[in-house]
Design a protein around this motif. Structure first.
Motif, PDB file in Angstrom:
ATOM      1  N   ASP A   1       0.848  -1.164  -0.030  1.00 40.39           N
ATOM      2  CA  ASP A   1       0.186  -0.134   0.072  1.00 40.39           C
ATOM      3  C   ASP A   1       1.020   1.365  -0.032  1.00 40.39           C
ATOM      4  OD1 ASP A   1      -2.474  -1.298  -0.115  1.00 40.39           O
ATOM      5  OD2 ASP A   1      -2.666  -1.297   2.033  1.00 40.39           O
ATOM      6  N   LEU A   2       2.149   1.184   0.309  1.00 36.36           N
ATOM      7  CA  LEU A   2       3.195   2.392   0.007  1.00 36.36           C
ATOM      8  C   LEU A   2       2.886   2.829  -1.214  1.00 36.36           C
ATOM      9  CD1 LEU A   2       6.107   1.284   2.204  1.00 36.36           C
ATOM     10  CD2 LEU A   2       4.066   2.761   2.843  1.00 36.36           C
ATOM     11  N   ASP A   3       3.028   4.116  -1.561  1.00 30.56           N
ATOM     12  CA  ASP A   3       3.110   4.931  -2.673  1.00 30.56           C
ATOM     13  C   ASP A   3       4.653   5.313  -3.008  1.00 30.56           C
ATOM     14  OD1 ASP A   3       2.136   6.098  -4.928  1.00 30.56           O
ATOM     15  OD2 ASP A   3       1.699   8.103  -3.813  1.00 30.56           O
TER      16      ASP A   3
ATOM     17  N   LEU B   1       8.695   6.808  14.450  1.00 34.33           N
ATOM     18  CA  LEU B   1       8.983   7.856  13.665  1.00 34.33           C
ATOM     19  C   LEU B   1       9.723   7.889  12.416  1.00 34.33           C
ATOM     20  CD1 LEU B   1       9.957  10.113  16.698  1.00 34.33           C
ATOM     21  CD2 LEU B   1       7.768  10.430  15.514  1.00 34.33           C
ATOM     22  N   VAL B   2       8.792   7.979  11.333  1.00 31.83           N
ATOM     23  CA  VAL B   2       9.511   7.928   9.974  1.00 31.83           C
ATOM     24  C   VAL B   2       9.965   9.282   9.760  1.00 31.83           C
ATOM     25  CG1 VAL B   2       8.745   7.577   7.392  1.00 31.83           C
ATOM     26  CG2 VAL B   2       7.718   6.416   9.467  1.00 31.83           C
ATOM     27  N   ALA B   3      11.319   9.466   9.625  1.00 33.34           N
ATOM     28  CA  ALA B   3      12.051  10.533   9.136  1.00 33.34           C
ATOM     29  C   ALA B   3      12.200  11.029   7.752  1.00 33.34           C
ATOM     30  CB  ALA B   3      13.359  10.420   9.994  1.00 33.34           C
ATOM     31  N   PHE B   4      12.213   9.921   6.888  1.00 31.42           N
ATOM     32  CA  PHE B   4      12.253  10.167   5.523  1.00 31.42           C
ATOM     33  C   PHE B   4      11.600   9.115   4.649  1.00 31.42           C
ATOM     34  CE2 PHE B   4      14.131   9.739   1.308  1.00 31.42           C
ATOM     35  CZ  PHE B   4      14.041  11.025   0.645  1.00 31.42           C
ATOM     36  N   PHE B   5      10.957   9.518   3.530  1.00 27.58           N
ATOM     37  CA  PHE B   5      10.148   8.478   2.678  1.00 27.58           C
ATOM     38  C   PHE B   5      10.046   9.099   1.473  1.00 27.58           C
ATOM     39  CE2 PHE B   5       6.636   6.664   0.344  1.00 27.58           C
ATOM     40  CZ  PHE B   5       7.102   5.303   0.312  1.00 27.58           C
ATOM     41  N   GLY B   6      11.158   8.401   0.398  1.00 26.93           N
ATOM     42  CA  GLY B   6      11.080   9.101  -0.908  1.00 26.93           C
ATOM     43  C   GLY B   6      12.018   8.632  -1.595  1.00 26.93           C
ATOM     44  N   THR B   7      12.086   8.978  -3.191  1.00 29.00           N
ATOM     45  CA  THR B   7      12.940   8.538  -4.249  1.00 29.00           C
ATOM     46  C   THR B   7      14.385   9.087  -3.858  1.00 29.00           C
ATOM     47  OG1 THR B   7      11.168   8.339  -5.492  1.00 29.00           O
ATOM     48  CG2 THR B   7      13.428   8.315  -6.593  1.00 29.00           C
ATOM     49  N   MET B   8      15.359   8.322  -4.128  1.00 35.10           N
ATOM     50  CA  MET B   8      16.625   8.511  -3.655  1.00 35.10           C
ATOM     51  C   MET B   8      17.513   8.479  -4.896  1.00 35.10           C
ATOM     52  SD  MET B   8      19.531   9.312  -1.744  1.00 35.10           S
ATOM     53  CE  MET B   8      18.593  10.137  -0.867  1.00 35.10           C
ATOM     54  N   LEU B   9      18.195   9.434  -5.498  1.00 41.40           N
ATOM     55  CA  LEU B   9      19.306   9.481  -6.661  1.00 41.40           C
ATOM     56  C   LEU B   9      20.353   8.175  -5.962  1.00 41.40           C
ATOM     57  CD1 LEU B   9      19.911  13.164  -7.300  1.00 41.40           C
ATOM     58  CD2 LEU B   9      18.482  11.407  -8.748  1.00 41.40           C
TER      59      LEU B   9
ATOM     60  N   SER C   1       4.208  19.213   9.223  1.00 40.44           N
ATOM     61  CA  SER C   1       4.253  18.953   7.742  1.00 40.44           C
ATOM     62  C   SER C   1       3.169  17.809   7.151  1.00 40.44           C
ATOM     63  CB  SER C   1       5.577  18.139   7.389  1.00 40.44           C
ATOM     64  OG  SER C   1       5.444  17.826   6.145  1.00 40.44           O
ATOM     65  N   GLU C   2       2.352  18.231   6.592  1.00 41.04           N
ATOM     66  CA  GLU C   2       1.266  17.378   5.942  1.00 41.04           C
ATOM     67  C   GLU C   2       1.884  16.100   5.563  1.00 41.04           C
ATOM     68  OE1 GLU C   2      -2.023  15.380   5.250  1.00 41.04           O
ATOM     69  OE2 GLU C   2      -2.114  17.263   6.610  1.00 41.04           O
ATOM     70  N   GLU C   3       3.025  16.368   4.696  1.00 43.69           N
ATOM     71  CA  GLU C   3       3.569  15.017   4.150  1.00 43.69           C
ATOM     72  C   GLU C   3       4.099  14.040   5.009  1.00 43.69           C
ATOM     73  OE1 GLU C   3       6.720  14.288   0.413  1.00 43.69           O
ATOM     74  OE2 GLU C   3       7.217  15.767   1.891  1.00 43.69           O
ATOM     75  N   ARG C   4       4.808  14.832   6.060  1.00 41.09           N
ATOM     76  CA  ARG C   4       5.384  13.965   7.202  1.00 41.09           C
ATOM     77  C   ARG C   4       4.454  13.158   7.931  1.00 41.09           C
ATOM     78  NH1 ARG C   4      11.018  14.910   8.575  1.00 41.09           N
ATOM     79  NH2 ARG C   4      12.014  16.068   6.835  1.00 41.09           N
ATOM     80  N   ARG C   5       3.316  13.922   8.327  1.00 38.46           N
ATOM     81  CA  ARG C   5       2.050  13.197   8.923  1.00 38.46           C
ATOM     82  C   ARG C   5       1.481  11.999   8.104  1.00 38.46           C
ATOM     83  NH1 ARG C   5       0.795  18.559  10.085  1.00 38.46           N
ATOM     84  NH2 ARG C   5      -0.726  18.889   8.689  1.00 38.46           N
ATOM     85  N   ARG C   6       1.402  12.059   6.796  1.00 40.93           N
ATOM     86  CA  ARG C   6       1.166  11.060   6.069  1.00 40.93           C
ATOM     87  C   ARG C   6       2.104   9.852   6.341  1.00 40.93           C
ATOM     88  NH1 ARG C   6      -0.218  14.761   2.466  1.00 40.93           N
ATOM     89  NH2 ARG C   6       1.576  14.389   1.204  1.00 40.93           N
ATOM     90  N   TRP C   7       3.544  10.282   6.314  1.00 40.88           N
ATOM     91  CA  TRP C   7       4.262   9.147   6.342  1.00 40.88           C
ATOM     92  C   TRP C   7       4.275   8.525   7.727  1.00 40.88           C
ATOM     93  CZ3 TRP C   7       9.687  12.451   5.553  1.00 40.88           C
ATOM     94  CH2 TRP C   7       9.804  12.733   4.339  1.00 40.88           C
TER      95      TRP C   7
ATOM     96  N   ALA D   1       1.546   7.854   9.302  1.00 39.58           N
ATOM     97  CA  ALA D   1       0.067   7.139   9.151  1.00 39.58           C
ATOM     98  C   ALA D   1       0.533   6.026   8.207  1.00 39.58           C
ATOM     99  CB  ALA D   1      -0.925   7.887   8.892  1.00 39.58           C
ATOM    100  N   ASP D   2       1.097   6.184   7.149  1.00 37.05           N
ATOM    101  CA  ASP D   2       1.111   5.169   5.966  1.00 37.05           C
ATOM    102  C   ASP D   2       2.583   4.408   5.830  1.00 37.05           C
ATOM    103  OD1 ASP D   2      -1.458   6.339   5.323  1.00 37.05           O
ATOM    104  OD2 ASP D   2      -0.600   7.400   3.834  1.00 37.05           O
ATOM    105  N   CYS D   3       3.528   4.790   6.259  1.00 39.27           N
ATOM    106  CA  CYS D   3       4.899   4.291   5.934  1.00 39.27           C
ATOM    107  C   CYS D   3       5.694   3.714   7.031  1.00 39.27           C
ATOM    108  CB  CYS D   3       5.871   5.567   5.432  1.00 39.27           C
ATOM    109  SG  CYS D   3       5.002   6.314   3.921  1.00 39.27           S
ATOM    110  N   ASN D   4       5.084   3.704   8.262  1.00 39.73           N
ATOM    111  CA  ASN D   4       5.965   2.947   9.372  1.00 39.73           C
ATOM    112  C   ASN D   4       6.033   1.527   9.159  1.00 39.73           C
ATOM    113  OD1 ASN D   4       6.190   1.518  11.954  1.00 39.73           O
ATOM    114  ND2 ASN D   4       5.590   3.526  12.958  1.00 39.73           N
ATOM    115  N   LEU D   5       7.434   1.445   8.912  1.00 38.82           N
ATOM    116  CA  LEU D   5       7.839  -0.121   8.527  1.00 38.82           C
ATOM    117  C   LEU D   5       7.532  -1.190   9.536  1.00 38.82           C
ATOM    118  CD1 LEU D   5       8.672  -1.820   6.208  1.00 38.82           C
ATOM    119  CD2 LEU D   5      10.963  -1.302   7.065  1.00 38.82           C
TER     120      LEU D   5
END
Length: 142
Positions: free
Chosen positions: A69-71, A85-93, A121-127, A129-133
């Motif tokens: 379900d992760l985007d 606490l999810v500190a970062f979620f994103g594409t990485m070069l 941060s709305e984005e970090r609030r979503r992290w 809720a949605d990205c906690n491994l």
């Protein structure tokens, strides 16, 4: 220590490591992705520079029951987490220096600082809720 690859034989070991106190750095990838294949050695190099952190490689198609379900918009995607606490979620070069600096920058923050960033941060609030491994792994094992 280099990274571990999540597979059906080590799920319990990975779940136990995720539940610990160490920082978690997960690379979300796909077997068919050429960029991911070439990034694997870089990810292991970064892991060797941070032996105090837990690095895990997760194929999102093989383990869709955990991370399906992760985007994930592009590869490779990094997920960096401490405790709940999810500190970062994103594409990485695919650059070892950049990944190393990102891991350092995130791990230098306290849990209180990470929580404050998440609140503001709305984005970090979503992290959170949605990205906690940790939560995703617990739910998959239930």
């Amino acid at each position: 220590m280099h990274s571990l690859t999540l597979n059906s034989d080590n799920r319990a070991e990975i779940a136990a490591a995720l539940a610990g106190d160490r920082w978690i750095v997960a690379c979300l990838c796909a077997a068919w992705c050429g960029t991911c294949a070439s990034y694997r050695a870089t990810f292991d190099e970064v892991a060797s520079r941070h032996p105090d952190k837990f690095f895990v490689w997760i194929d999102i198609e093989d383990h869709a029951d955990i991370v399906g379900d992760l985007d994930v918009e592009n590869f490779p995607t990094l997920l960096i987490q401490h405790h709940e606490l999810v500190a970062f979620f994103g594409t990485m070069l695919p650059d070892a220096g950049l990944a190393h600096r990102l891991v350092l920058a995130q791990s230098e923050q306290s849990d209180a600082e990470l929580a404050e960033l998440a609140r503001n941060s709305e984005e970090r609030r979503r992290w959170q809720a949605d990205c906690n491994l940790r939560t995703l792994m617990r739910n998959a094992q239930a």
